[in-house]
Design a protein around this motif. Sequence first.
Motif, PDB file in Angstrom:
ATOM      1  N   ARG A  54       0.744  -1.296   0.141  1.00  0.00           N
ATOM      2  CA  ARG A  54      -0.002  -0.013  -0.076  1.00  0.00           C
ATOM      3  C   ARG A  54       0.818   1.143  -0.078  1.00  0.00           C
ATOM      4  NH1 ARG A  54      -5.114   0.374   3.613  1.00  0.00           N
ATOM      5  NH2 ARG A  54      -5.092   2.207   2.176  1.00  0.00           N
ATOM      6  N   ASP A  55       0.408   2.407  -0.705  1.00  0.00           N
ATOM      7  CA  ASP A  55       1.180   3.539  -0.687  1.00  0.00           C
ATOM      8  C   ASP A  55       1.466   4.095   0.671  1.00  0.00           C
ATOM      9  OD1 ASP A  55      -1.320   4.641  -0.205  1.00  0.00           O
ATOM     10  OD2 ASP A  55      -0.784   6.341  -1.529  1.00  0.00           O
ATOM     11  N   ASP A  56       0.801   3.843   1.501  1.00  0.00           N
ATOM     12  CA  ASP A  56       0.877   4.403   3.099  1.00  0.00           C
ATOM     13  C   ASP A  56       2.139   3.793   3.624  1.00  0.00           C
ATOM     14  OD1 ASP A  56      -2.424   5.014   3.904  1.00  0.00           O
ATOM     15  OD2 ASP A  56      -1.853   3.793   1.956  1.00  0.00           O
TER      16      ASP A  56
HETATM   17 ZN    ZN Z   1      -2.897   4.606   0.585  1.00  0.00          ZN
END
Ligand code: ZN
Length: 225
Positions: A54-56
């Motif tokens: 996930r980009d997070d």
């Molecule tokens: Zn995200």
Amino acid sequence: MSDTTRLRIAIQKSGRLSDDSISLLKAIGVKLQIRDRLLIAHSTNEPIDLLRVRDDDIPGLVMDGVVDLGFIGENELEEKMLERAAANKPSDFKTLRRLDYGGCRLSIAVPNELDYQGVQSLEGKKVATTYPYLLERFFAEKGVNAQAVMLTGSVEVAPRAGVADAICDLVSTGATLEANGLHEEDVIFSSKAVLIQKSGELSADKQAMINRFLPRIDGVMQAKE
Ligand code: ZN
Ligand code: PRT
């Protein structure tokens, strides 16, 4: 992922940055075999492994030195830096290139019926966002006492749901705001995707590989201009 001689790159598994990041890697000559459900993908012609997350998670993976490189939106990167600073965690990394995709802005948007005379109009109000640190920094700079309400999704429906008076969300075309009876007021952060590298020295082989790729990235971006 145990072979530390291979360059490790974190990229978004599925989302708005995935296709462009993979296309860029392919355009600079990195052949990839990606199986949709797998967390790890290997290059078939370079000593490179992709970690698909996930980009997070990408800023932390780079800042904690778990991966060598990451493709990430500046909005997410800046938010994570503020979050880590609040937790007394360092955020060391190097930005190698600002890329030509993932463009968007983080903006305050309000319901069309709200009488908005600038950010002061949000005094005492609730603003729904996925980026509470960036929003609170903006409020602090402007001297406004407003409350950031954290929502990880469906931010644009918060005013209608009675959860918040306004929102602070990413905007690209503005169509989502319009469809929800909101309009953009203040841009608080402008963002593009960036390629970042962990701080500290990499092995000579890995650094040489990165140095070989950077001019190719510049060439690919120039060719698109
Ligand atoms: Zn995200
Ligand atoms: O699952 P994962 O956590 O990896 O993905 P995600 O849902 O958190 O992120 P994703 O894939 O939506 O976005 C990844 C990154 O793309 C963002 O962090 C930005 O850097 C960049 N980006 C560029 C955008 C947009 N444009 C964008 N328009 N991210 C989100 N949006 C959303 C916005 O939140 C809103 O819901 O698109 C909607 C608005 O779009 P318009 O065109 O209607 O204005």
